[in-house]
Design an enzyme around this catalytic site. Sequence first.
Site, short mmCIF file in Angstrom:
data_model
loop_
_atom_site.label_atom_id
_atom_site.label_comp_id
_atom_site.label_asym_id
_atom_site.label_seq_id
_atom_site.Cartn_x
_atom_site.Cartn_y
_atom_site.Cartn_z
N LYS A 29 -11.09 -11.05 11.42
CA LYS A 29 -11.95 -10.71 12.50
C LYS A 29 -12.95 -11.77 12.72
O LYS A 29 -13.36 -12.36 13.81
CB LYS A 29 -12.83 -9.48 12.04
CG LYS A 29 -13.60 -8.82 12.89
CD LYS A 29 -14.35 -7.50 12.34
CE LYS A 29 -13.01 -6.63 12.45
NZ LYS A 29 -13.68 -5.13 11.82
N ARG A 98 -19.40 -5.46 9.11
CA ARG A 98 -17.97 -5.03 9.14
C ARG A 98 -16.99 -5.94 8.54
O ARG A 98 -17.42 -7.26 8.02
CB ARG A 98 -17.67 -5.22 10.52
CG ARG A 98 -18.17 -4.42 11.85
CD ARG A 98 -17.62 -4.78 13.33
NE ARG A 98 -18.13 -3.89 14.18
CZ ARG A 98 -17.58 -2.78 14.61
NH1 ARG A 98 -16.33 -2.44 14.23
NH2 ARG A 98 -18.41 -2.16 15.84
N GLY A 107 -8.76 0.45 9.18
CA GLY A 107 -9.47 1.70 8.51
C GLY A 107 -9.63 1.61 7.10
O GLY A 107 -10.20 2.40 6.58
N MET A 109 -11.06 -0.59 4.77
CA MET A 109 -12.25 -0.98 4.44
C MET A 109 -13.41 -0.65 5.32
O MET A 109 -13.36 0.05 6.15
CB MET A 109 -12.27 -2.56 4.09
CG MET A 109 -11.21 -3.00 3.36
SD MET A 109 -11.08 -4.81 2.75
CE MET A 109 -10.57 -5.25 4.46
N ARG A 343 -7.51 -9.51 18.10
CA ARG A 343 -6.37 -10.07 16.90
C ARG A 343 -5.15 -9.83 17.36
O ARG A 343 -4.86 -9.12 18.53
CB ARG A 343 -6.67 -9.11 15.77
CG ARG A 343 -6.24 -7.69 15.99
CD ARG A 343 -6.94 -6.74 14.74
NE ARG A 343 -6.58 -5.29 15.21
CZ ARG A 343 -7.20 -4.46 14.58
NH1 ARG A 343 -7.80 -4.61 13.66
NH2 ARG A 343 -7.25 -3.08 15.05
N HIS A 459 -6.86 6.03 14.41
CA HIS A 459 -6.32 5.67 13.09
C HIS A 459 -4.88 5.87 12.84
O HIS A 459 -4.34 5.06 12.33
CB HIS A 459 -7.20 6.14 12.05
CG HIS A 459 -6.91 6.02 10.45
ND1 HIS A 459 -6.15 6.68 9.88
CD2 HIS A 459 -7.26 4.81 9.72
CE1 HIS A 459 -5.96 6.38 8.74
NE2 HIS A 459 -6.41 5.22 8.49
N SER A 786 29.02 -14.98 -8.60
CA SER A 786 28.35 -13.89 -7.85
C SER A 786 27.34 -13.12 -8.49
O SER A 786 27.48 -12.45 -9.68
CB SER A 786 29.46 -13.19 -7.28
OG SER A 786 28.68 -12.01 -6.40
N CYS A 854 25.48 -10.35 -4.93
CA CYS A 854 26.11 -9.17 -4.49
C CYS A 854 25.28 -7.92 -5.15
O CYS A 854 25.59 -6.68 -4.47
CB CYS A 854 27.51 -8.95 -4.97
SG CYS A 854 27.87 -8.96 -6.79
N TYR A 874 26.14 -17.56 0.06
CA TYR A 874 26.36 -16.22 0.78
C TYR A 874 25.41 -15.11 0.06
O TYR A 874 25.21 -15.22 -1.22
CB TYR A 874 27.63 -15.84 1.00
CG TYR A 874 28.48 -15.41 -0.15
CD1 TYR A 874 28.15 -14.15 -0.57
CD2 TYR A 874 29.05 -16.24 -0.75
CE1 TYR A 874 28.82 -13.54 -1.75
CE2 TYR A 874 29.88 -15.80 -1.85
CZ TYR A 874 29.82 -14.42 -2.37
OH TYR A 874 30.29 -14.27 -3.66
#
Length: 902
Positions: A29, A98, A107, A109, A343, A459, A786, A854, A874
């Site tokens: 902010k 703020r 919302g 804080m 933002r 919110h 693997s 895997c 992979y």
Amino acid sequence: MAAQETVEHKYVYDFAEGNKDLKDLLGGKGANLAEMTNLGLPVPPGFTITTEACNAYLNTGQEPDGLADQIAAHLESLERGMGRKLGDPDDPLLVSVRSGAKFSMPGMMETVLNVGLNDRSVVGLSRQAGGNDRFAWDSYRRLIQMFGKTVCEVPGEEFEHALDEAKRAKGTKNDLDLDADDLRGLVDAYKKIFAKHTGREFPQEPREQLDLAIRAVFESWNAERAILYRRQERIPADLGTAVNVVAMVFGNLGPDSGTGVAFTRDPGSGAQGIYGDYLANAQGEDVVAGIRNTVPLQELEKLDKNSYDELLGIMARLEEHYKDLCDIEFTIERGKLWMLQTRVGKRTAAAAFVIAGQLVDEGLIDLDEALHRVNGAQLAQLMFPRFKLDHDFEPVAKGIGASPGAAVGKVVFTSARAVELAAEGESVILVRRETNPDDLNGMIAAKGILTSRGGKTSHAAVVARGMGKTCVSGADELDVNIPAKKFTVAGQTVSEGDIVSIDGTTGKVYLGEVPVMPSEVVQYFEGSLDPEHIDNPLVRAVHRIMTHADAKRRLRVRTNADTGADAARARRFGAEGIGLCRTEHMFLGDRRELVERLILANTDEEREAALDALLPLQREDFIEIFREMDGLPVTVRLIDPPLHEFLPPLEQLAVNVAVAQERGEDVAKEEALLAAVRRMHEENPMLGLRGVRLGLVIPGLFAMQVRAIAEAAVAVTRAGGSACPEIMVPLVGAVQELETVRAEAEKVIAEVVGDSGVEVLIGTMIEVPRAALTAGQIAEAAQFFSFGTNDLTQMGWGFSRDDVEGAFFWRYLELGIFGISPFESIDREGVGRLVRIAAEEGRAARPDLKLGVCGEHGGDPDSVHFFHEVGLDYVSCSPFRVPVARLEAGRAVLETTGSDSR
């Protein structure tokens, strides 16, 4: 020697001193307020207290040296610029305090507005506003309410009850109908509530109000809901929050004033246009709290065309400057437009892809940046099913589609109940009039959120979009009665536990369970939609970005599949082979008895008979898989079952034998079986006779499987196909185990393959910590590794996953010991280090060693980045996670090459 001058550490920055790249120091902010100030946009003057000051305060419990003096100096500068003093009785300067962390935490804080008001300055504020007593006393009651709840932990519902009582006494449901006298009385009531809970009068000294509010914002960084949100969004806990002190501008001065939130594109779909909410005669908290329903932003053009036109110009300028969707908060004070915040806006998964594609088309970003701006979690959301509607399903209400998706579940009315039922495995829909930050637990637990108030910027909407939760807000046809745990709509009553279905795209609400169908993105991956010839911007964007990810990535992506059908689907989803074919899954159902006979065999003849029965079944399994994966590698793991999965349960078998004996039945066979099961019973089967150990103990078992694999490969090859089998020996902890199995396997392969041209690789699964630590030795006998990260995590941590996840992981997450379950995302420092050691030492011993993973981590976005970094060849994951892994493998390249991350 002259004394050296001490340079004071800088904790406070005027807006003009910062910029958008200082988010670590000034928070998102503060950095963006600075950026807008430097762009010459109409930003109320103010200053930012840094995250460093917050962390110093949280670490020591005291403000760092010099902070109070710096705040005083910047406040004095602000007062000079405004020509007013904080809380001056005649002409007061008021400020907002703020929070503003590096990452948006909507919302979570604290914010306190109208700081500086007291019993004397409220009169001056009225004069300042042209004798508007109602506005002044409304501002004062808001300060006491916000200050009491935020700074002094006064229960917020007590203030709400007092406000409801004042409205009842007036005979209205709208707080705008309260006049100055009503609000003056409400201030007195609020003061009494404050004094009752704090043991002191409401503070009248403006600087004391400011200092206490700043400390409250610092402390809100560690509020329970903020901690929970950070865990959910994987935001580091050590960032701290900045504090922004901003000169107040007022949207509650009358009908020519107001406040709103605007988006430069639709955060739900990504469509270009004008999106947002406006609320006349209100302050910003009224919009995000959803206390009063807003009007669409376009209505502002009728109310105040000059401000509307100026706002549109600023929106276009900000989007071009940030090169992204911008979320803007603004206030109009008697016809004067003020920018309170901007933002890069939160958006749904669909919007993220669509907007990225649009910005490439507009020349604002390139395809690398477009790939950087989306992620695998968002792609996974797009693969969720959607409602399949027909004439039998008519909506009973329609709100605002605030966050897309199709959610079905039992209605609950409290956050606690949502958490409780979700823990029992139930799908729930959290229904509220409007949500607030205290509902975060329930919002996380719920499948969807439904509110009767609020808009796209409430919110509920903002938080749901950030979490990827389905949300319908502002369904004002619903009469929600929280205490009675019910809502009424269209003449029907819906009680807690009843099923509802909500569509976060259309905003429609249905009673009962609506069936679902595959998403268009899944249809695209399945090949039934042509992205080049379909009028769907989302599918086109997904196709374009996925194509770029595939071109960028180094990691190949395979699948975990045990059947031909799974293999075929995974290949359609882009799999480049099979990284894990679990042969024990092939022995379930009617084949289980054959395995049981094999394990319990007392003679060579019995064992050979069982193996001879299993061989053709195994061969046909592999033929089907090799056909589907024609030309692609298939890693087949030799059987790795904990014995208890294939033997009758000991307790049940003992009971059956005892009951049969009591009846006088002949139980000789059952007694022999019971004796064998007792002999082989294990207290901890996961660490018992399984994997390579089972193959060494039961002669012929692995040889049968190797023969089936080789014969299937030869059959497919001679039929004109191409089979590329890789045989993986599980649970190896010592090279000697692998050498023994490999010698036996090579004999069988040589006998079967002959001159067919089939090549069979032999390797191992690294899933025992000792294997990772002796990888250099093991690599001398293995052509590939693997990593089985599921077992490696269990053994590395000493956790039995089945036992511990439900037992105490919640507490570890709560205490911050885990940021996320190590079974969900790779533990880089511990288990990840074992992977790194094994990869480095294995390649040092055998440079051409093929490396893959895997375990379930192969489809986790963060883990994919780690495996890219370690240098694996992979990853392998379930078919539906293949597209996610492909996308993240491409993004991992950008991360390691330092692509701009905004």
